[in-house]
Scaffold this active site. Structure first.
Site: not given
Length: 417
Positions: A189-190
């Protein structure tokens, strides 16, 4: 447009006219700014005096020097910070804030990932800085965005993977041993937020170049995670049924999963009925192609609990290399499950030159992964290793802002740098 200088390689740079003031740390923001640096932007990374980006301490492992001794440069930090110049500034001090406002006048983009409202206290928020530079592109990266009931919460990749639905579809089936939610093995997600932020920044720069107007970009990890559910999210929106975990299988295609061989594992990904037929014929089970229960993909999905054990028994009789050779010969998509060491020995990875080695001030050289964007005229090139903490403070303040060595020494003595 600023007077940003091109990197040292001499190659044309897609973003060689762009300068970025990077106030971000850890991964999502630095991943974005590393992309911009690889494309030629001059990225000035602002770090806390004495400690710098949190990931500098996220080791071991660390880069090693020629004698095999660990340096202070954590491998995690190295992964996301090449191509940048490091300047140490205490942004909590009035003098540090003034320095950053000076730098903004020479920059096209500000990138930050502070908590909502935190930089406003320092006069470093978008509204304050656009008064200095009206065409500024300002990108904020947070866990939950600038508004909504969660806006002031801290957001971390692991947390967002859970809240955003990714872990509900990752991991073994609940009815099988080892079933249950599982996070992805990298901070996906980062990384995806960094990628979306890269696209948003370049879109905003294109708009600025056409109109002369800057703008504010609000990037949230949760927004990105919901968006990147892709077909899984679409399946729910169009059926009303929450998708479930399938482990290494596929909810809509059979067989499309891992199988144990006599000496390891392979992935078999049959995307159509013809590939399925070739798969079972190669395994000596042509009757599975003619069985009316398995004739089409919808039927195979319906009868997967009957078919998959038969296929598993078939695959188990032969070695991994045998299966890969047989299936490649008949055009059935397949491949091994490599560990990371095997990845970097893979002939295709070697042929594509995905590892780059750069000179480094303390390690001698460091190995990094080459940017996968391949542009014919303006290639993404890594020519600067991730910087040491504050490595470019004197250079940037002197060359860009005109501060003398005496001025810089005085600021350093006060703890501003």
């Amino acid at each position: 447009m600023t007077d940003a200088t091109e990197h040292n390689s001499g190659m044309p740079k897609a973003l060689g006219h762009i300068r970025v003031l990077d106030l971000s740390r850890v991964l999502a923001g630095p991943w974005c700014s590393q992309n911009l640096a690889d494309l030629g932007a001059d990225v000035i990374k602002i770090e806390r005096p004495g400690c710098g980006d949190d990931t500098r301490a996220w080791g071991p492992p660390y880069a090693r020097d020629a004698a095999g001794v660990d340096t202070s440069e954590a491998a995690y930090y190295l992964a996301a910070n090449r191509g940048k110049r490091s300047v140490t500034v205490d942004i909590a001090s009035a003098e540090g804030q003034a320095l950053l406002r000076e730098l903004v006048r020479h920059c096209d983009v500000v990138l930050e990932n502070y908590k909502v409202g935190q930089l406003k206290r320092y006069g470093l928020d978008y509204d304050s800085l656009k008064a200095i530079k009206p065409d500024l592109v300002y990108c904020s990266v947070t866990g939950f965005g600038q508004d909504g009931p969660y806006a002031h919460r801290a957001g971390y990749d692991f947390l967002i993977q859970g809240m955003g639905g990714l872990m509900s579809v990752t991991g073994e089936r609940d009815d099988l041993p080892g079933g249950g939610p599982q996070k992805v093995g990298v901070a996906l997600t980062d990384l995806m937020t960094g990628m979306y932020a890269t696209i948003a920044v370049m879109a905003a720069l294109t708009h600025r170049d056409r109109t002369g107007s800057g703008q504010y970009i609000d990037m949230a990890l949760l927004d990105v995670q919901v968006a990147m559910l892709a077909n899984v999210g679409s399946n729910y929106l169009n059926s009303g049924k929450p998708p479930k975990r399938w482990g290494n299988a596929h909810p809509n295609i059979v067989p499309y999963q891992t199988f144990a061989c006599s000496d390891g594992y392979i992935i078999v990904a049959t995307g159509n009925d013809g590939q399925y037929q070739k798969f079972v014929e190669a395994g000596g089970r042509p009757e599975l192609a003619g069985d009316p229960r398995f004739a089409t993909n919808p039927l195979r999905v319906q009868h997967r609990d009957t078919l998959v054990p038969l296929l598993a028994a078939m695959v188990l009789t032969r070695s991994r290399d045998h299966w890969i050779a047989e299936l490649e010969a008949v055009g059935v998509p397949c491949g091994p499950i490599n560990d990371v060491g095997e990845v970097y020995q893979d002939p295709q990875v070697l042929a594509r030159g995905l590892v780059v080695e750069l000179p480094h001030p303390s390690a001698g050289t460091v190995k990094l992964v080459r940017n996968p964007m391949r542009l014919s005229a303006t290639p993404a090139l890594a020519d600067l290793a991730p910087p040491l903490l504050g490595q470019h403070t004197e250079e940037v303040l002197g060359q860009l802002l005109g501060h003398s060595a005496t001025d810089v020494a005085a600021l350093r003595a006060k703890g501003v740098l």
